[in-house]
Design an enzyme around this catalytic site. Structure first.
Site, PDB file in Angstrom:
ATOM      1  N   ASP A  22       0.876  -1.174  -0.207  1.00  0.00           N
ATOM      2  CA  ASP A  22      -0.116   0.009   0.093  1.00  0.00           C
ATOM      3  C   ASP A  22       0.999   1.245  -0.054  1.00  0.00           C
ATOM      4  OD1 ASP A  22      -2.601   0.984   0.325  1.00  0.00           O
ATOM      5  OD2 ASP A  22      -1.833   1.862   2.035  1.00  0.00           O
TER       6      ASP A  22
ATOM      7  N   GLU B  57      14.064 -15.399   0.514  1.00  0.00           N
ATOM      8  CA  GLU B  57      14.600 -16.270   1.574  1.00  0.00           C
ATOM      9  C   GLU B  57      13.451 -17.737   1.145  1.00  0.00           C
ATOM     10  OE1 GLU B  57      14.034 -14.703   5.517  1.00  0.00           O
ATOM     11  OE2 GLU B  57      15.649 -13.412   4.957  1.00  0.00           O
TER      12      GLU B  57
HETATM   13  C1  NOJ Z   1      -4.466   3.146  -0.931  1.00  0.00           C
HETATM   14  C2  NOJ Z   1      -5.680   2.064  -0.713  1.00  0.00           C
HETATM   15  O1  NOJ Z   1      -6.012   1.340  -1.882  1.00  0.00           O
HETATM   16  C3  NOJ Z   1      -6.720   3.007  -0.240  1.00  0.00           C
HETATM   17  O2  NOJ Z   1      -7.756   2.228   0.007  1.00  0.00           O
HETATM   18  C4  NOJ Z   1      -6.232   3.461   1.049  1.00  0.00           C
HETATM   19  O3  NOJ Z   1      -7.541   4.627   1.550  1.00  0.00           O
HETATM   20  C5  NOJ Z   1      -4.873   4.455   1.026  1.00  0.00           C
HETATM   21  N1  NOJ Z   1      -3.907   3.574   0.370  1.00  0.00           N
HETATM   22  C6  NOJ Z   1      -4.428   4.684   2.240  1.00  0.00           C
HETATM   23  O4  NOJ Z   1      -3.910   3.446   3.097  1.00  0.00           O
END
Ligand code: NOJ
Length: 552
Positions: free
Chosen positions: A211, A261
Site C-alpha cells: 500500500d 529467503e
Molecule cells: C491505498 C488504498 O488502496 C486505499 O484504499 C487507502 O485509503 C490508502 N492507500 C491509504 O492506506
C-alpha cells in the site's frame, strides 16, 4: 521426480501472467450473519473462486482495525480482526485456496499504522523526543505558541496532514488522522516490517501488495520543505518531499532479500501512483518485482488511448525484465461498468485523475448503463488477452455498477467525511456482493449487509447469472479458462487495419483478440471465435465488442 529447471523458474514466475482476483474481505461473504464479510466467508466461496479460473487472490486488509479507512488503518499487522475471524481461519483459508492451486497475496500497509496501534498509544503516552515518538513523525508547531501545523503538507483525504496532541506537538498523517505516518528512518520500524513479511510468508502468503509504496521515504530535514507549487503525488524526478523519493528503494531492496529467503520467492506488487517513467524502479527484480500500472484504468474508451497505454506498458516491462500489470477496477475507483457509461472524462486532468478516488464523485451526468456494461465487458476481454498479469476486482465478474446513491448518513469513507461531502468517496464499489437473487442481503449473509445493497443487485447475483450463457459471469469464466490454456510467451503482435477504430493483436499459438471501438461492425480474421463480449452480427464484430479468435 525432481522438478526441472524450467519448471522451477516457471513456479518462481507464477505472478508474471497471473489473473489475480481482489477480495475486499468485509464485503465478500459473511459467514456469521453480522453484516460484515469474514475469512470463513472466503473459505465458503473457494469453490466459486476455483470455478472462476483465477490464479491468485489478493486480500485487502483483514487486520484488527477501527475501520477509519476500510481496514487500511491497521492496529496489529500480525493478527486478524476478531470480527473477520482468527489466525486459524487464515490458515484454513490458505490451505483451501492452495489445495485448488490458488495463490494468496496479502496487503501490507507500511506508510501508516492506525492510531490504535500499540506503538502509537505508546507514543502518545511518551514525552517529546522519546524513542516511542521517533517511530512516527512528531514535530513542534509553528507560530509563537506552536499552534500552527509544522508545515503546509496536506492529507490525501483533505485538510492538513498534521494533528495536534494534548502536549502541543503535532503528528503527520498523509491520510486520515487515524492513520499516523511511520518514520521509515527508524531502524526498529524497518525491522518490524521484515518480521511481518516473514510472519505471513511462513503462514502461506505467496506475495504482498504494498500500500502507498511510493510514500514511505520523506524528506524530514528541518525546516520541513514546503510542498511544490503544483502538488501532485506523481513527482517526476524524486525531489518531492513526500512522494516517490529515490531512498524508498533501499527499503524494498531489504524486502527483496526476505522474499528470496522463500522457495518460490515471495512476490510483490507496488501500489505506487507515480509517473510511468518512475514505475520500473518499483517493479525491479531487485525491489518488489511488479508495480500496478493504472494507465488502462485511466484511459477513455478510445482505440488510440488503449493502444498507447498497452504499447507503453509492454515496452516498459520488456526494458526492465518485469511483467506489466493491468487493472480496470479496484476498491478505490468507480467500477468500470459505470465509468464507461459516462461521457469521456477529458476535462479531468490526468494528474488529478491519478489520485483514483477523485473519480468517485458519483455518476452525474446521467449514465448510459447498458453501454457502460457492454464496453466494460469488451475492455475486460481485451485486458485478459494481454501478456502480463491482470488484476480483477470482486464483483466486476458480475458486471456490477457503482452504487451511486448510498445515503450520506451511511457513507463510511473518510474521503467523504474529511472533504465535507465534496468527494462522494469509494463506498459505491465496496457494497457487499450479491450471491443470490433475494434474501436478507442477496446471499451475502443472513442479515442486512454493512452497506446498503440496491434492488438491482438481485438480477446481477451469482445465482441469477451462472447458468445464463450470455451473462457477464459466464463470459469471465470462459475467458479465464481460455487464458489459462492459451497464455504462453509474454509477447503480442499487432495486426494492422481497422482505420484506427479496431485493436487487433495476436499472441503466440494462434490466439487473436479483436476489439471494435468504432460504430460500424467489422470483419473478423479466419478461425474459431471462442469467446465474445457480445453476440456477433451476421458474422461481423459489432461496435464496442471484443472477440477472441483461435486461428487456423
Ligand atoms: C491505498 C488504498 O488502496 C486505499 O484504499 C487507502 O485509503 C490508502 N492507500 C491509504 O492506506
Amino acid at each position: 521426480m525432481e522438478p526441472t529447471a524450467a519448471q522451477e523458474s516457471q513456479a518462481a514466475g507464477w505472478w508474471r501472467q497471473a489473473a489475480v482476483y481482489q477480495v475486499y474481505p468485509r464485503s465478500f461473504a459473511d459467514s456469521n450473519g453480522d453484516g460484515l464479510g469474514d475469512l470463513k466467508g472466503v473459505v465458503s466461496r473457494v469453490p466459486y473462486l476455483a470455478q472462476l479460473g483465477i490464479d491468485a487472490v489478493w486480500l485487502s486488509p483483514f487486520y484488527p482495525s477501527a475501520l477509519a479507512d476500510g481496514g487500511y488503518d491497521v492496529d496489529d499487522y500480525r493478527d486478524v480482526d476478531p470480527q473477520l475471524g482468527t489466525l486459524a481461519d487464515f490458515d484454513e483459508m490458505a490451505a483451501r485456496l492452495h489445495e485448488r492451486g490458488i495463490k494468496i497475496i496479502v496487503d501490507i500497509v507500511p506508510n501508516h499504522t492506525s492510531s490504535r496501534h500499540a506503538w502509537f498509544l505508546e507514543a502518545l503516552a511518551a514525552p517529546k523526543g522519546s524513542p516511542a515518538r521517533s517511530r512516527y513523525i512528531f514535530r513542534d508547531g509553528l507560530g509563537p505558541d506552536g499552534a500552527l501545523p509544522p508545515s503546509d503538507w496536506t492529507s490525501m483525504f483533505g485538510g492538513p496532514a498534521w494533528t495536534r496532541v494534548p502536549d502541543g506537538q503535532w503528528y503527520l498523517h498523509l491520510f486520515a488522522a487515524e492513520q499516523p505516518d511511520l518514520n521509515w528512518e527508524n531502524r526498529e520500524v524497518r525491522d518490524d516490517f521484515l518480521t511481518t513479511l516473514r510472519f505471513w510468508s511462513d503462514r502461506g502468503a505467496d506475495g504482498f501488495r504494498v500500500d502507498v509504496a511510493h510514500g514511505l521515504a520523506k524528506n524530514l530535514a528541518e525546516p520541513l520543505e514546503p510542498l511544490p507549487a503544483r502538488h501532485h503525488p506523481a513527482g517526476l524526478n524524486g525531489t518531492h518531499p513526500l512522494w516517490d523519493r529515490d531512498e524508498v528503494h533501499d527499503i524494498y531492496a531489504e524486502w527483496r532479500q526476505v522474499f528470496n529467503e522463500y522457495d518460490p520467492p515471495r512476490a510483490g506488487v507496488a501500489e505506487a501512483w507515480v509517473h510511468p517513467s518512475r514505475r520500473p524502479r518499483y517493479a525491479s527484480p531487485a525491489g518488489l518485482g511488479q508495480a500496478f500500472n493504472f494507465d488502462l484504468l485511466e484511459a477513455n474508451w478510445r482505440a488510440g488511448e488503449f493502444l498507447r497505454v498497452i504499447t507503453d506498458g509492454l515496452a516498459e516491462a520488456q526494458r526492465n525484465g518485469a511483467s506489466t500489470t493491468w487493472v480496470l477496477s479496484n476498491h478505490d475507483v468507480v467500477r468500470h461498468a459505470s465509468r464507461y457509461a459516462l461521457p469521456a472524462q477529458d476535462h479531468l486532468e490526468s494528474t488529478e485523475n491519478a489520485k483514483g478516488w477523485l473519480l468517485s464523485n458519483g455518476t452525474s451526468p446521467e449514465p448510459d448503463l447498458k453501454l457502460g456494461l457492454r464496453r466494460a465487458r469488451a475492455a475486460t476481454l481485451l485486458m485478459l488477452a494481454l501478456p502480463g498479469s491482470a488484476y480483477l476486482y470482486q464483483g466486476e465478474e458480475l458486471g456490477l455498477y457503482e452504487v451511486a446513491d448510498i445515503p450520506a448518513e451511511l457513507i463510511q469513507d473518510p474521503s467523504f467525511l474529511r472533504s465535507g461531502g465534496a468527494e462522494k468517496g469509494r463506498d459505491g464499489c465496496r457494497v457487499p456482493l450479491p450471491w443470490s437473487p433475494d434474501g436478507a442481503s442477496f446471499g451475502f449473509g443472513a442479515s442486512a449487509a454493512h452497506l446498503p445493497q440496491p434492488a438491482w443487485f438481485g438480477p446481477l447475483s451469482v445465482q441469477a447469472q451462472e447458468h445464463d450463457p450470455a451473462s457477464t459471469l459466464v463470459m469471465y469464466r470462459q475467458a479465464l479458462g481460455w487464458r489459462r490454456r492459451l497464455r504462453t510467451a509474454e509477447r503480442l503482435e499487432w495486426v494492422p487495419g481497422g482505420h484506427g477504430q479496431v485493436l487487433h493483436f495476436a499472441r503466440p499459438g494462434g490466439w487473436q483478440s479483436v476489439t471494435n471501438f468504432g460504430s460500424e461492425a467489422v470483419p473478423l480474421p479466419p478461425g474459431t471465435v471462442v469467446v465474445a463480449s457480445a453476440p456477433l452480427k451476421e458474422g461481423l464484430l459489432p461496435a464496442d465488442t471484443t472477440a477472441w479468435v483461435l486461428g487456423s
